[in-house]
Design a protein around this motif. Structure first.
Motif, PDB file in Angstrom:
ATOM      1  N   GLY A 117       0.806  -1.208   0.000  1.00 24.83           N
ATOM      2  CA  GLY A 117       0.000   0.000   0.000  1.00 24.83           C
ATOM      3  C   GLY A 117       0.836   1.251   0.000  1.00 24.83           C
ATOM      4  O   GLY A 117       2.001   1.225   0.397  1.00 24.83           O
ATOM      5  N   ASN A 118       0.232   2.321  -0.490  1.00 24.09           N
ATOM      6  CA  ASN A 118       0.919   3.612  -0.508  1.00 24.09           C
ATOM      7  C   ASN A 118      -0.098   4.746  -0.530  1.00 24.09           C
ATOM      8  O   ASN A 118      -1.269   4.540  -0.852  1.00 24.09           O
ATOM      9  CB  ASN A 118       1.873   3.724  -1.703  1.00 24.09           C
ATOM     10  N   ILE A 119       0.384   5.920  -0.184  1.00 27.37           N
ATOM     11  CA  ILE A 119      -0.441   7.126  -0.244  1.00 27.37           C
ATOM     12  C   ILE A 119      -0.654   7.462  -1.718  1.00 27.37           C
ATOM     13  O   ILE A 119       0.279   7.385  -2.516  1.00 27.37           O
ATOM     14  CB  ILE A 119       0.247   8.292   0.487  1.00 27.37           C
TER      15      ILE A 119
ATOM     16  N   HIS B 124       8.204  10.361   3.793  1.00 28.08           N
ATOM     17  CA  HIS B 124       7.800   9.423   4.838  1.00 28.08           C
ATOM     18  C   HIS B 124       8.385   8.050   4.553  1.00 28.08           C
ATOM     19  O   HIS B 124       8.798   7.747   3.435  1.00 28.08           O
ATOM     20  CB  HIS B 124       6.271   9.345   4.976  1.00 28.08           C
ATOM     21  N   CYS B 125       8.422   7.246   5.588  1.00 30.66           N
ATOM     22  CA  CYS B 125       8.783   5.834   5.486  1.00 30.66           C
ATOM     23  C   CYS B 125       7.704   5.084   6.268  1.00 30.66           C
ATOM     24  O   CYS B 125       6.585   5.582   6.396  1.00 30.66           O
ATOM     25  CB  CYS B 125      10.189   5.579   6.008  1.00 30.66           C
ATOM     26  N   ALA B 126       8.019   3.931   6.794  1.00 32.81           N
ATOM     27  CA  ALA B 126       7.009   3.164   7.528  1.00 32.81           C
ATOM     28  C   ALA B 126       6.559   3.879   8.795  1.00 32.81           C
ATOM     29  O   ALA B 126       5.368   4.003   9.062  1.00 32.81           O
ATOM     30  CB  ALA B 126       7.526   1.768   7.854  1.00 32.81           C
TER      31      ALA B 126
ATOM     32  N   ARG C 227       4.263  12.705  10.042  1.00 29.46           N
ATOM     33  CA  ARG C 227       4.365  12.157  11.406  1.00 29.46           C
ATOM     34  C   ARG C 227       3.661  10.790  11.457  1.00 29.46           C
ATOM     35  O   ARG C 227       2.546  10.638  10.997  1.00 29.46           O
ATOM     36  CB  ARG C 227       3.725  13.094  12.421  1.00 29.46           C
ATOM     37  N   GLY C 228       4.373   9.808  11.988  1.00 30.80           N
ATOM     38  CA  GLY C 228       3.812   8.462  12.128  1.00 30.80           C
ATOM     39  C   GLY C 228       3.991   7.591  10.898  1.00 30.80           C
ATOM     40  O   GLY C 228       3.705   6.395  10.950  1.00 30.80           O
ATOM     41  N   GLY C 229       4.433   8.178   9.800  1.00 31.75           N
ATOM     42  CA  GLY C 229       4.701   7.423   8.585  1.00 31.75           C
ATOM     43  C   GLY C 229       3.493   6.691   8.029  1.00 31.75           C
ATOM     44  O   GLY C 229       2.349   6.985   8.364  1.00 31.75           O
ATOM     45  N   PHE C 230       3.796   5.720   7.168  1.00 32.15           N
ATOM     46  CA  PHE C 230       2.715   4.988   6.516  1.00 32.15           C
ATOM     47  C   PHE C 230       1.956   4.094   7.495  1.00 32.15           C
ATOM     48  O   PHE C 230       0.772   3.843   7.306  1.00 32.15           O
ATOM     49  CB  PHE C 230       3.236   4.162   5.332  1.00 32.15           C
ATOM     50  N   ALA C 231       2.603   3.644   8.553  1.00 30.07           N
ATOM     51  CA  ALA C 231       1.916   2.797   9.529  1.00 30.07           C
ATOM     52  C   ALA C 231       0.715   3.536  10.137  1.00 30.07           C
ATOM     53  O   ALA C 231      -0.392   2.999  10.208  1.00 30.07           O
ATOM     54  CB  ALA C 231       2.873   2.333  10.614  1.00 30.07           C
ATOM     55  N   LEU C 232       0.924   4.772  10.553  1.00 32.73           N
ATOM     56  CA  LEU C 232      -0.178   5.561  11.103  1.00 32.73           C
ATOM     57  C   LEU C 232      -1.186   5.920  10.006  1.00 32.73           C
ATOM     58  O   LEU C 232      -2.396   5.871  10.223  1.00 32.73           O
ATOM     59  CB  LEU C 232       0.340   6.838  11.775  1.00 32.73           C
ATOM     60  N   TRP C 233      -0.657   6.267   8.817  1.00 28.75           N
ATOM     61  CA  TRP C 233      -1.532   6.630   7.692  1.00 28.75           C
ATOM     62  C   TRP C 233      -2.505   5.493   7.377  1.00 28.75           C
ATOM     63  O   TRP C 233      -3.708   5.713   7.281  1.00 28.75           O
ATOM     64  CB  TRP C 233      -0.678   6.963   6.469  1.00 28.75           C
ATOM     65  N   GLN C 234      -1.982   4.290   7.227  1.00 27.66           N
ATOM     66  CA  GLN C 234      -2.864   3.172   6.865  1.00 27.66           C
ATOM     67  C   GLN C 234      -3.818   2.840   8.007  1.00 27.66           C
ATOM     68  O   GLN C 234      -4.941   2.439   7.768  1.00 27.66           O
ATOM     69  CB  GLN C 234      -2.067   1.954   6.395  1.00 27.66           C
ATOM     70  N   ALA C 235      -3.406   3.025   9.240  1.00 29.24           N
ATOM     71  CA  ALA C 235      -4.299   2.771  10.371  1.00 29.24           C
ATOM     72  C   ALA C 235      -5.485   3.731  10.350  1.00 29.24           C
ATOM     73  O   ALA C 235      -6.610   3.346  10.657  1.00 29.24           O
ATOM     74  CB  ALA C 235      -3.538   2.881  11.694  1.00 29.24           C
TER      75      ALA C 235
ATOM     76  N   GLU D 273      -3.763   3.594  -1.922  1.00 31.44           N
ATOM     77  CA  GLU D 273      -3.904   2.706  -3.078  1.00 31.44           C
ATOM     78  C   GLU D 273      -3.004   1.490  -2.903  1.00 31.44           C
ATOM     79  O   GLU D 273      -2.078   1.517  -2.093  1.00 31.44           O
ATOM     80  CB  GLU D 273      -3.584   3.445  -4.382  1.00 31.44           C
ATOM     81  N   ASN D 274      -3.318   0.442  -3.658  1.00 28.85           N
ATOM     82  CA  ASN D 274      -2.556  -0.814  -3.611  1.00 28.85           C
ATOM     83  C   ASN D 274      -2.511  -1.401  -2.201  1.00 28.85           C
ATOM     84  O   ASN D 274      -1.538  -2.051  -1.826  1.00 28.85           O
ATOM     85  CB  ASN D 274      -1.124  -0.608  -4.134  1.00 28.85           C
ATOM     86  N   TYR D 275      -3.549  -1.165  -1.432  1.00 30.85           N
ATOM     87  CA  TYR D 275      -3.559  -1.552  -0.025  1.00 30.85           C
ATOM     88  C   TYR D 275      -3.813  -3.044   0.150  1.00 30.85           C
ATOM     89  O   TYR D 275      -4.748  -3.603  -0.420  1.00 30.85           O
ATOM     90  CB  TYR D 275      -4.618  -0.752   0.730  1.00 30.85           C
ATOM     91  N   ASN D 276      -2.992  -3.682   0.967  1.00 24.58           N
ATOM     92  CA  ASN D 276      -3.130  -5.089   1.305  1.00 24.58           C
ATOM     93  C   ASN D 276      -3.401  -5.178   2.805  1.00 24.58           C
ATOM     94  O   ASN D 276      -2.475  -5.155   3.610  1.00 24.58           O
ATOM     95  CB  ASN D 276      -1.863  -5.852   0.927  1.00 24.58           C
TER      96      ASN D 276
END
Length: 149
Positions: free
Chosen positions: A50-52, A83-85, A119-127, A137-140
């Motif tokens: 997944g990604n933004i 950002h990263c994870a 802030r919080g990277g992709f981990a917070l974003w996907q949460a 998009e491309n979210y698993n």
């Protein structure tokens, strides 16, 4: 610079953007990705899953070789968001490297380019936004639930 284990350092002057503020940028129809803002995702193999929306993947281990081209290509863009994870090491470090490379040559409409870290990277974003098709998009889901839960 704050020195981390392994000899890595994170710039002390890193500016952060909150996930809700970035979501507002993405949802603002008056703004255009790669014109008004650029999102640079520096995750490596962990980009999978997944990604933004509109994010460009520049793996952190390739950033230095791509840095001159990135600075030149996005010189006109007022906001560059890294950002990263988790945005604890790779994201802030990459933002600092970009900022140093761009500092002397980039001025957008009389203002310096703003280099930010999510802030919080992709981990917070996907949460927060895993169910928002306009933001991710491309979210698993299974990958993230097993990896971070």
């Amino acid at each position: 610079m704050t020195l981390l284990s392994g000899g890595r350092s994170v710039p002390d002057s890193v500016e952060y953007i909150e996930s809700d503020e970035l979501a507002s940028l993405l949802r603002n129809s008056a703004l255009t990705p790669r014109v008004d803002y650029v999102i640079i995702d520096v995750r490596d193999d962990d980009f999978e899953g997944g990604n933004i929306v509109s994010a460009i993947n520049v793996p952190s281990h390739r950033l230095m070789e791509q840095l001159p081209a990135l600075v030149k290509q996005y010189a006109h863009v007022p906001k560059i968001i890294f950002h990263c994870a988790l945005s604890q090491v790779r994201g802030p470090t990459s933002a600092g490297l970009y900022h140093q490379a761009a500092m002397q040559r980039i001025v957008v409409a009389g203002e310096p380019q703003q280099v930010l870290v999510l802030r919080g990277g992709f981990a917070l974003w996907q949460a927060k936004f895993k169910d928002a098709a306009d933001l991710i998009e491309n979210y698993n889901r299974e990958l993230w639930e097993s990896e971070y839960m």
